[in-house]
Design an enzyme around this catalytic site. Sequence first.
Site, PDB file in Angstrom:
ATOM      1  N   GLN A 185      57.662  25.270  -5.726  1.00  0.00           N
ATOM      2  CA  GLN A 185      58.240  25.283  -6.461  1.00  0.00           C
ATOM      3  C   GLN A 185      59.561  25.847  -5.678  1.00  0.00           C
ATOM      4  OE1 GLN A 185      57.921  25.454  -9.684  1.00  0.00           O
ATOM      5  NE2 GLN A 185      60.130  26.029 -10.387  1.00  0.00           N
ATOM      6  N   GLY A 188      61.567  22.884  -4.895  1.00  0.00           N
ATOM      7  CA  GLY A 188      61.792  22.646  -5.658  1.00  0.00           C
ATOM      8  C   GLY A 188      61.195  21.373  -5.602  1.00  0.00           C
ATOM      9  N   GLU A 212      31.343  26.199  -2.255  1.00  0.00           N
ATOM     10  CA  GLU A 212      30.722  28.338  -2.060  1.00  0.00           C
ATOM     11  C   GLU A 212      30.575  28.334  -2.999  1.00  0.00           C
ATOM     12  OE1 GLU A 212      30.175  26.841   1.495  1.00  0.00           O
ATOM     13  OE2 GLU A 212      28.564  28.805   2.071  1.00  0.00           O
ATOM     14  N   THR A 214      31.345  28.528  -7.357  1.00  0.00           N
ATOM     15  CA  THR A 214      33.221  28.527  -8.048  1.00  0.00           C
ATOM     16  C   THR A 214      33.437  30.087  -8.087  1.00  0.00           C
ATOM     17  OG1 THR A 214      32.170  28.745  -9.948  1.00  0.00           O
ATOM     18  CG2 THR A 214      32.373  26.637  -9.212  1.00  0.00           C
TER      19      THR A 214
HETATM   20  C1  LIG Z   1      34.491  18.418  -1.595  1.00  0.00           C
HETATM   21  C2  LIG Z   1      33.441  19.266  -1.710  1.00  0.00           C
HETATM   22  C3  LIG Z   1      32.825  19.748  -0.533  1.00  0.00           C
HETATM   23  C4  LIG Z   1      31.266  20.107  -1.120  1.00  0.00           C
HETATM   24  N1  LIG Z   1      30.637  20.790   0.058  1.00  0.00           N
HETATM   25  C5  LIG Z   1      29.375  21.205  -0.232  1.00  0.00           C
HETATM   26  C6  LIG Z   1      28.713  21.183   0.924  1.00  0.00           C
HETATM   27  O1  LIG Z   1      28.932  20.853   2.091  1.00  0.00           O
HETATM   28  N2  LIG Z   1      27.449  22.119   1.410  1.00  0.00           N
HETATM   29  C7  LIG Z   1      27.270  22.012  -0.972  1.00  0.00           C
HETATM   30  O2  LIG Z   1      25.656  22.306  -0.579  1.00  0.00           O
HETATM   31  N3  LIG Z   1      27.680  21.513  -1.943  1.00  0.00           N
HETATM   32  C8  LIG Z   1      28.654  21.224  -1.647  1.00  0.00           C
HETATM   33  N4  LIG Z   1      29.986  20.919  -2.669  1.00  0.00           N
HETATM   34  C9  LIG Z   1      29.189  21.341  -3.495  1.00  0.00           C
HETATM   35  C10 LIG Z   1      30.258  22.442  -4.346  1.00  0.00           C
HETATM   36  O3  LIG Z   1      29.562  23.712  -4.041  1.00  0.00           O
HETATM   37  C11 LIG Z   1      29.631  22.208  -6.101  1.00  0.00           C
HETATM   38  O4  LIG Z   1      30.607  21.691  -5.685  1.00  0.00           O
HETATM   39  C12 LIG Z   1      30.225  24.179  -6.492  1.00  0.00           C
HETATM   40  O5  LIG Z   1      29.349  24.459  -6.665  1.00  0.00           O
HETATM   41  C13 LIG Z   1      30.117  23.328  -8.200  1.00  0.00           C
HETATM   42  O6  LIG Z   1      28.883  23.385  -8.557  1.00  0.00           O
HETATM   43  P1  LIG Z   1      29.466  22.236  -9.894  1.00  0.00           P
HETATM   44  O7  LIG Z   1      29.644  21.035  -8.950  1.00  0.00           O
HETATM   45  O8  LIG Z   1      28.021  21.872 -10.175  1.00  0.00           O
HETATM   46  O9  LIG Z   1      29.682  22.463 -10.877  1.00  0.00           O
HETATM   47  P2  LIG Z   1      29.306  23.534 -12.048  1.00  0.00           P
HETATM   48  O10 LIG Z   1      28.466  24.075 -11.894  1.00  0.00           O
HETATM   49  O11 LIG Z   1      29.103  21.966 -13.000  1.00  0.00           O
HETATM   50  O12 LIG Z   1      30.238  23.816 -13.126  1.00  0.00           O
HETATM   51  C14 LIG Z   1      31.238  23.569 -14.300  1.00  0.00           C
HETATM   52  C15 LIG Z   1      32.382  24.796 -14.546  1.00  0.00           C
HETATM   53  O13 LIG Z   1      30.819  24.834 -15.439  1.00  0.00           O
HETATM   54  C16 LIG Z   1      30.681  26.887 -14.279  1.00  0.00           C
HETATM   55  N5  LIG Z   1      30.241  27.519 -14.799  1.00  0.00           N
HETATM   56  C17 LIG Z   1      29.068  27.306 -13.973  1.00  0.00           C
HETATM   57  N6  LIG Z   1      28.294  28.126 -14.099  1.00  0.00           N
HETATM   58  C18 LIG Z   1      28.497  29.078 -15.018  1.00  0.00           C
HETATM   59  C19 LIG Z   1      28.362  30.611 -15.409  1.00  0.00           C
HETATM   60  N7  LIG Z   1      26.268  30.940 -15.017  1.00  0.00           N
HETATM   61  N8  LIG Z   1      29.099  31.287 -15.651  1.00  0.00           N
HETATM   62  C20 LIG Z   1      30.222  30.773 -15.896  1.00  0.00           C
HETATM   63  N9  LIG Z   1      30.467  29.617 -15.343  1.00  0.00           N
HETATM   64  C21 LIG Z   1      29.875  28.451 -15.509  1.00  0.00           C
HETATM   65  C22 LIG Z   1      31.971  26.121 -13.006  1.00  0.00           C
HETATM   66  O14 LIG Z   1      32.971  27.139 -12.918  1.00  0.00           O
HETATM   67  C23 LIG Z   1      32.748  25.730 -13.475  1.00  0.00           C
HETATM   68  O15 LIG Z   1      34.020  25.385 -13.403  1.00  0.00           O
HETATM   69  C24 LIG Z   1      30.633  20.615  -2.628  1.00  0.00           C
HETATM   70  C25 LIG Z   1      31.744  20.315  -3.295  1.00  0.00           C
HETATM   71  C26 LIG Z   1      32.965  19.289  -3.378  1.00  0.00           C
HETATM   72  C27 LIG Z   1      33.839  18.973  -4.372  1.00  0.00           C
END
Ligand SMILES: Cc1cc2nc3c(=O)[nH]c(=O)nc-3n(C[C@H](O)[C@H](O)[C@H](O)COP(=O)(O)OP(=O)(O)OC[C@H]3O[C@@H](n4cnc5c(N)ncnc54)[C@H](O)[C@@H]3O)c2cc1C
Length: 229
Positions: A185, A188, A212, A214
Amino acid sequence: MLNGQKRYITNASRSDWYSVLARTGENSFGVFAVHKSDPGLSFGKLESKMGVRGSPTADVIFEECRVDDYRLLGDSKEGRQYITDSLAYTRPLIGAQALGIAQGALDAAIKYVKEREVFGQQVARFQMIRGTIGDLATEIEASRQLLYRSCEAVENKEPEARTLASMAKLFCSNVAMKVATESVQLHGGAGYLTDFPVERMMRDAKITQIYEGTSEIQKLIVAKAMLSD
Ligand SMILES: Cc1cc2nc3c(=O)[nH]c(=O)nc-3n(C[C@H](O)[C@H](O)[C@H](O)COP(=O)(O)OP(=O)(O)OC[C@H]3O[C@@H](n4cnc5c(N)ncnc54)[C@H](O)[C@@H]3O)c2cc1C
């Protein structure tokens, strides 16, 4: 014998070794060291991502992947605890990544507002712009102090280390997202172009709120510690 698939793994197919948490009983897990060359191990396609594009991400796939006993790390039933303990170390690292993005974005924005003139006046002279910079710098410093405190707690194995690690990861990543967005922002229209680094920083900041664990999961960990339940 390992079977299954883990999605979204950083450096998948580039790393030689993988730490794999796998079921060893109905309610028990172990951690295994799996080598890239082990039969039955393969990788999915490289993912196309919003940000951190310099870091490869792919699925790791196990199909009848056999590993020798000596590849079991520690106790075959304590794997979950090992991984949970390791998160106290790895979450501050993501906090540090976020803090670096935040500081970099603010530095770039400060440089820009001092250079850019609008109607004969430096953008940095506008009071509203100065207010934003004051707020962002304060939030970055608060992130830094919390991050350092969490590192100290982890280093000294303090009982609240895990909670502080989650707090630092949560706070630093939220600040990084905010500072990067505000820095776009402050640029601009220029901030929306790939010519300036803040556009990339805004995309890179987002992942720190996701991987690591969310932000939602970090809040749950902090709340559980506060409520002692
Ligand atoms: C670029 C990238 C690199 C990565 N590298 C690694 C790696 O090296 N090693 C590894 O192990 N993982 C890795 N990951 C995985 C990453 O840690 C997960 O994607 C992340 O922890 C979220 O899990 P999920 O994708 O299953 O989301 P989901 O669990 O499906 O979450 C979806 C939504 O629901 C919310 N949610 C889930 N459970 C709850 C709850 N109990 N209460 C409230 N809200 C909730 C989440 O916060 C999110 O907003 C990587 C992911 C990316 C995108």
